[in-house]
Design an enzyme around this catalytic site. Structure first.
Site, PDB file in Angstrom:
ATOM      1  N   HIS A   1     -13.122  -0.384  10.856  1.00 37.14           N
ATOM      2  CA  HIS A   1     -12.510   0.363   9.750  1.00 37.14           C
ATOM      3  C   HIS A   1     -10.996   0.480   9.868  1.00 37.14           C
ATOM      4  O   HIS A   1     -10.297   0.371   8.871  1.00 37.14           O
ATOM      5  CB  HIS A   1     -13.137   1.754   9.722  1.00 37.14           C
ATOM      6  CG  HIS A   1     -12.695   2.622   8.597  1.00 37.14           C
ATOM      7  ND1 HIS A   1     -12.832   2.253   7.279  1.00 37.14           N
ATOM      8  CD2 HIS A   1     -12.105   3.860   8.582  1.00 37.14           C
ATOM      9  CE1 HIS A   1     -12.365   3.223   6.494  1.00 37.14           C
ATOM     10  NE2 HIS A   1     -11.900   4.195   7.267  1.00 37.14           N
TER      11      HIS A   1
ATOM     12  N   LEU B   1      -3.556   7.669   5.313  1.00 40.55           N
ATOM     13  CA  LEU B   1      -2.652   7.676   4.152  1.00 40.55           C
ATOM     14  C   LEU B   1      -1.455   8.571   4.460  1.00 40.55           C
ATOM     15  O   LEU B   1      -0.310   8.258   4.127  1.00 40.55           O
ATOM     16  CB  LEU B   1      -3.390   8.174   2.907  1.00 40.55           C
ATOM     17  CG  LEU B   1      -4.534   7.284   2.381  1.00 40.55           C
ATOM     18  CD1 LEU B   1      -5.257   7.990   1.226  1.00 40.55           C
ATOM     19  CD2 LEU B   1      -4.023   5.930   1.895  1.00 40.55           C
TER      20      LEU B   1
ATOM     21  N   GLY C   1       0.852  -1.185   0.000  1.00 44.73           N
ATOM     22  CA  GLY C   1       0.000   0.000   0.000  1.00 44.73           C
ATOM     23  C   GLY C   1       0.890   1.238   0.000  1.00 44.73           C
ATOM     24  O   GLY C   1       2.099   1.171  -0.297  1.00 44.73           O
TER      25      GLY C   1
ATOM     26  N   GLU D   1     -13.861  16.506   6.508  1.00 43.40           N
ATOM     27  CA  GLU D   1     -14.414  15.271   7.078  1.00 43.40           C
ATOM     28  C   GLU D   1     -14.515  15.451   8.583  1.00 43.40           C
ATOM     29  O   GLU D   1     -14.093  16.469   9.133  1.00 43.40           O
ATOM     30  CB  GLU D   1     -13.525  14.064   6.729  1.00 43.40           C
ATOM     31  CG  GLU D   1     -13.561  13.717   5.256  1.00 43.40           C
ATOM     32  CD  GLU D   1     -12.730  12.494   4.899  1.00 43.40           C
ATOM     33  OE1 GLU D   1     -13.077  11.843   3.921  1.00 43.40           O
ATOM     34  OE2 GLU D   1     -11.733  12.205   5.585  1.00 43.40           O
TER      35      GLU D   1
ATOM     36  N   HIS E   1     -16.037   2.772  11.557  1.00 42.58           N
ATOM     37  CA  HIS E   1     -16.491   3.884  10.712  1.00 42.58           C
ATOM     38  C   HIS E   1     -18.000   3.999  10.858  1.00 42.58           C
ATOM     39  O   HIS E   1     -18.713   2.996  10.769  1.00 42.58           O
ATOM     40  CB  HIS E   1     -16.107   3.630   9.255  1.00 42.58           C
ATOM     41  CG  HIS E   1     -16.202   4.856   8.403  1.00 42.58           C
ATOM     42  ND1 HIS E   1     -17.408   5.416   8.048  1.00 42.58           N
ATOM     43  CD2 HIS E   1     -15.244   5.643   7.846  1.00 42.58           C
ATOM     44  CE1 HIS E   1     -17.185   6.489   7.310  1.00 42.58           C
ATOM     45  NE2 HIS E   1     -15.875   6.648   7.175  1.00 42.58           N
TER      46      HIS E   1
ATOM     47  N   LYS F   1       1.050 -10.475  -0.149  1.00 42.71           N
ATOM     48  CA  LYS F   1       0.458 -11.819  -0.165  1.00 42.71           C
ATOM     49  C   LYS F   1      -0.607 -11.970  -1.257  1.00 42.71           C
ATOM     50  O   LYS F   1      -1.090 -13.067  -1.492  1.00 42.71           O
ATOM     51  CB  LYS F   1      -0.078 -12.208   1.204  1.00 42.71           C
ATOM     52  CG  LYS F   1      -1.353 -11.591   1.611  1.00 42.71           C
ATOM     53  CD  LYS F   1      -1.830 -12.257   2.896  1.00 42.71           C
ATOM     54  CE  LYS F   1      -3.046 -11.547   3.418  1.00 42.71           C
ATOM     55  NZ  LYS F   1      -3.498 -12.053   4.682  1.00 42.71           N
TER      56      LYS F   1
ATOM     57  N   ASP G   1      -1.474  -9.921   9.701  1.00 43.65           N
ATOM     58  CA  ASP G   1      -0.295 -10.795   9.590  1.00 43.65           C
ATOM     59  C   ASP G   1       0.984 -10.141  10.127  1.00 43.65           C
ATOM     60  O   ASP G   1       1.760 -10.779  10.839  1.00 43.65           O
ATOM     61  CB  ASP G   1      -0.049 -11.176   8.119  1.00 43.65           C
ATOM     62  CG  ASP G   1      -1.255 -11.834   7.483  1.00 43.65           C
ATOM     63  OD1 ASP G   1      -1.971 -12.564   8.180  1.00 43.65           O
ATOM     64  OD2 ASP G   1      -1.482 -11.593   6.282  1.00 43.65           O
TER      65      ASP G   1
ATOM     66  N   ARG H   1      -8.358   7.724  15.352  1.00 41.71           N
ATOM     67  CA  ARG H   1      -7.689   8.399  14.246  1.00 41.71           C
ATOM     68  C   ARG H   1      -8.576   9.476  13.625  1.00 41.71           C
ATOM     69  O   ARG H   1      -9.759   9.245  13.348  1.00 41.71           O
ATOM     70  CB  ARG H   1      -7.319   7.371  13.170  1.00 41.71           C
ATOM     71  CG  ARG H   1      -6.745   8.004  11.932  1.00 41.71           C
ATOM     72  CD  ARG H   1      -6.301   6.975  10.929  1.00 41.71           C
ATOM     73  NE  ARG H   1      -7.382   6.182  10.394  1.00 41.71           N
ATOM     74  CZ  ARG H   1      -8.175   6.556   9.409  1.00 41.71           C
ATOM     75  NH1 ARG H   1      -8.057   7.752   8.882  1.00 41.71           N
ATOM     76  NH2 ARG H   1      -9.113   5.740   8.963  1.00 41.71           N
TER      77      ARG H   1
ATOM     78  N   ARG I   1     -15.154  10.773  14.494  1.00 41.26           N
ATOM     79  CA  ARG I   1     -15.754   9.506  14.090  1.00 41.26           C
ATOM     80  C   ARG I   1     -16.320   8.691  15.256  1.00 41.26           C
ATOM     81  O   ARG I   1     -17.367   8.078  15.143  1.00 41.26           O
ATOM     82  CB  ARG I   1     -14.654   8.710  13.416  1.00 41.26           C
ATOM     83  CG  ARG I   1     -15.112   7.898  12.289  1.00 41.26           C
ATOM     84  CD  ARG I   1     -13.925   7.430  11.520  1.00 41.26           C
ATOM     85  NE  ARG I   1     -13.738   8.244  10.345  1.00 41.26           N
ATOM     86  CZ  ARG I   1     -12.808   8.012   9.427  1.00 41.26           C
ATOM     87  NH1 ARG I   1     -11.981   7.005   9.570  1.00 41.26           N
ATOM     88  NH2 ARG I   1     -12.710   8.776   8.373  1.00 41.26           N
TER      89      ARG I   1
ATOM     90  N   ALA J   1      -9.320   3.501  -0.071  1.00 45.08           N
ATOM     91  CA  ALA J   1      -9.520   4.787   0.605  1.00 45.08           C
ATOM     92  C   ALA J   1     -10.319   5.718  -0.300  1.00 45.08           C
ATOM     93  O   ALA J   1      -9.970   5.909  -1.466  1.00 45.08           O
ATOM     94  CB  ALA J   1      -8.172   5.398   0.957  1.00 45.08           C
ATOM     95  N   GLN J   2     -11.374   6.276   0.241  1.00 47.62           N
ATOM     96  CA  GLN J   2     -12.245   7.126  -0.570  1.00 47.62           C
ATOM     97  C   GLN J   2     -11.972   8.607  -0.327  1.00 47.62           C
ATOM     98  O   GLN J   2     -11.615   9.352  -1.215  1.00 47.62           O
ATOM     99  CB  GLN J   2     -13.713   6.818  -0.249  1.00 47.62           C
ATOM    100  CG  GLN J   2     -14.141   5.426  -0.629  1.00 47.62           C
ATOM    101  CD  GLN J   2     -15.588   5.127  -0.238  1.00 47.62           C
ATOM    102  OE1 GLN J   2     -16.213   5.888   0.498  1.00 47.62           O
ATOM    103  NE2 GLN J   2     -16.120   4.024  -0.735  1.00 47.62           N
TER     104      GLN J   2
HETATM  105  C1  SIN Z   1     -13.756   8.065   4.570  1.00 50.66           C
HETATM  106  O1  SIN Z   1     -13.634   8.405   3.403  1.00 50.66           O
HETATM  107  O2  SIN Z   1     -14.734   8.321   5.267  1.00 50.66           O
HETATM  108  C2  SIN Z   1     -12.635   7.290   5.192  1.00 50.66           C
HETATM  109  C3  SIN Z   1     -11.458   8.133   5.310  1.00 50.66           C
HETATM  110  C4  SIN Z   1     -10.601   7.640   6.420  1.00 50.66           C
HETATM  111  O3  SIN Z   1     -10.759   6.513   6.897  1.00 50.66           O
HETATM  112  O4  SIN Z   1      -9.771   8.414   6.893  1.00 50.66           O
END
Ligand code: SIN
Length: 549
Positions: A360, A401, A28, A129, A250, A50, A229, A395, A299, A61-62
């Site tokens: 999440h 990311l 990733g 967000e 989430h 793997k 893992d 978080r 969140r 990730a959106q």
């Molecule tokens: C989301 O797009 O709601 C997730 C973003 C994140 O997990 O930071």
């Protein structure tokens, strides 16, 4: 009787062997950034995954990647939002590094070819967000940020001839030398011709970037490969894991029915960032009055409010109303989510979206210092597999990311200077074992019911009893059973940490201890494996959100 998990995985003797200076586990944003940044600084780099190069969590990730890139925004404001979301359990130094090095790291990502969305005036398009007091989330392809970042990084890796990639390779266990330093690892490779089956790679350092543990629970936004893992392999080798009890649920994951298992569709917080809101079964907007940021509260606050209202109304989900955004906006801004929802028979342009919290993100993981060093010499960890201290008890949205990017860059700054000469592994005295793959559904159901959003002493004790039994169910060597062994091992460590944290903080919600308790529990629970049993110790620290709540 205490729970006992395998001290190392039972696996055949290595049938092939090769050498590399550094092995990076995971492909990733964290793993690929580490590999690209190490290029030219160390001799040979071997990247293993793997599945295939793009299979990890990054591509899912959106929302985007958070950094103080917009006019008027500052790293200090990003720091404050991060600390408040983290509910006092962040490491202040780590957060400062994240927010200060973040903008440059994102610009570098753009320079290697990641195409982010831009506004009409040409500037980077930024959205908001949960928990953020400013628009600071950069996004790509509307709601396909992770996929675009993954595409750009994979293209860069494929162009880097000096980096070798082995796909379909499960990392089994680390090898340590007489001084307790990493000197290799065993791998199981599926269908790679000469390298088929169990083999070993002798190396001088390992970077763990193997992602999270979402498959511990029955419903998660994580892909099937997220079986903890890397964390389990580190735990077996003697590394300290930290903050495992802080698992983020989430708030808005599309509810597909009571029998739906595994990876579930995420409805990004960015949808709420653009104006969508939650309603209960009577159509009432229930986030207003719960928090000053209402539907864009951190969140954990939103997930708890949804769970409470579900319990009060006896429902299995609540609703997200985003109809007023309109067809054109949906098609342009959230094409992936729109297509996914429609595939499941819900049209967000005309219908309410059924949503419920699901697992999440693991805020904890392999404990690292500010340079990604774990407690084992030669073992580094980054991204979701690591606990760098930036997330604390919860978080902040779109900081994940960023964490992978920033801390992988830091690893690449120190690792080349810390490489030791290649050494040989000592005979491994640990007892091997493997847990049967068939216990996975019961483990997931137990973790979801007893160690999920809402926890209590009795539920955690019941979970530990079940896990103790499941851990004794021996299985045959093979990927499914090795993954299950990893999942059960991490579940045991998580449940043990959650049982000792007798307070409610961030994503750790104890119904029997509903208040946050800074006098008793500001600090971290560390886990190590002692003769197969997870042993947890508490390290007090000052709460890092003082004066900022
Ligand atoms: C989301 O797009 O709601 C997730 C973003 C994140 O997990 O930071």
């Amino acid at each position: 009787m205490s729970i006992k998990v395998p001290e190392r995985l039972a696996a055949g003797a290595p049938g092939w062997s090769r050498e590399a200076d550094v092995v990076v586990i995971g492909t990733g944003i964290a793993g690929l950034t580490a590999a690209l940044r190490l290029r030219g600084q160390v001799g040979t780099i071997l990247v293993v995954t793997k599945d295939v190069l793009s299979a990890g969590s990054t591509q899912w990730a959106q929302g985007g990647i958070a950094a103080a890139l917009g006019p008027g925004d500052t790293p200090t404001e990003h720091e404050i939002d991060t600390l408040v979301a983290g509910a006092g359990a962040c490491d202040l130094e780590a957060v400062r590094i994240l927010v200060n090095e973040g903008p440059e790291a994102v610009r570098e990502l753009i320079s290697i070819g990641a195409n982010f969305d831009h506004a009409a005036g040409g500037e980077l398009s930024l959205t908001r967000e949960g928990g953020h007091h400013r628009d600071r989330i950069a996004h790509a392809g509307g709601d396909a940020t992770g996929a675009e970042i993954q595409r750009a990084l994979v293209a860069a890796i494929e162009a880097a001839e000096e980096i070798e990639v082995i796909q379909h390779a499960l990392a089994v266990d680390l090898q340590l030398d007489a001084a307790g330093t990493v000197c290799g690892l065993t791998l199981h490779v599926m269908g790679e011709g000469q390298r088929d089956g169990v083999g070993q790679v002798r190396c001088r350092a390992v970077v763990l970037a193997s992602g999270g543990l979402g498959q511990v629970f029955s419903q998660t936004t994580n892909p099937a490969v997220s079986t903890g893992d890397g964390m389990a392999l580190a735990l077996r080798a003697g590394a300290v894991l930290r903050d495992l009890e802080f698992v983020q649920f989430h708030p808005t994951v599309m509810y597909l029915g009571p029998d739906s298992m595994g990876q579930q569709p995420l409805i990004s917080e960015a949808v709420r960032g653009e104006g969508a809101f939650l309603v209960d079964d009577d159509g009432t907007r229930f986030m207003q009055g719960v928090h000053e940021l209402a539907d864009l509260a951190p969140r954990d606050v939103v997930a708890k409010a949804i769970t409470r209202r579900m319990h009060e109304q006896g429902k299995e989900h609540m609703w997200l109303d985003a109809r007023h955004l309109g067809r054109e906006f949906w098609e342009h801004r959230f094409p992936t989510i729109l297509a996914t929802a429609r595939r499941h028979g819900v049209d967000p342009v005309t219908d309410l979206i059924p949503v419920a919290p699901a697992c999440h993100y693991a805020s904890g993981g392999v404990a690292t210092d500010l340079w990604g060093r774990s407690t084992i010499p030669g073992l580094y960890a980054t991204g979701e597999a690591a606990c760098s201290g930036v997330h604390g008890a919860n978080r902040l949205a779109s900081n994940s990311l960023l964490e992978g990017l920033v801390f992988s860059r830091r690893i690449a700054q120190v690792l080349p200077g810390e490489l030791r000469p290649q050494t040989d592994p000592v005979a491994d005295p640990r007892t091997p074992g493997v847990i049967a793959a068939k216990v996975r559904p019961e483990m997931q159901a137990t973790m979801t019911e007893r160690v999920g959003v809402l926890r209590s002493a009795s539920g955690l004790a019941a979970a530990t009893e079940v896990l103790t039994d499941l851990a004794m169910t021996e299985g045959d060597e093979g990927t499914e059973s090795w993954e299950t062994t990893n999942l059960v091992s991490i579940s045991a460590a998580l449940a043990a940490s959650a049982a000792l944290r007798e307070e409610t903080r961030g994503t750790h919600w104890r119904e029997d201890f509903p208040e946050r308790d800074d006098a008793g529990f500001a600090g971290h629970f560390d886990v190590v494996l002692v003769s197969g049993t997870p042993v947890v110790t508490f390290h007090a620290a000052e709460a890092t959100d003082q004066g900022q709540v």
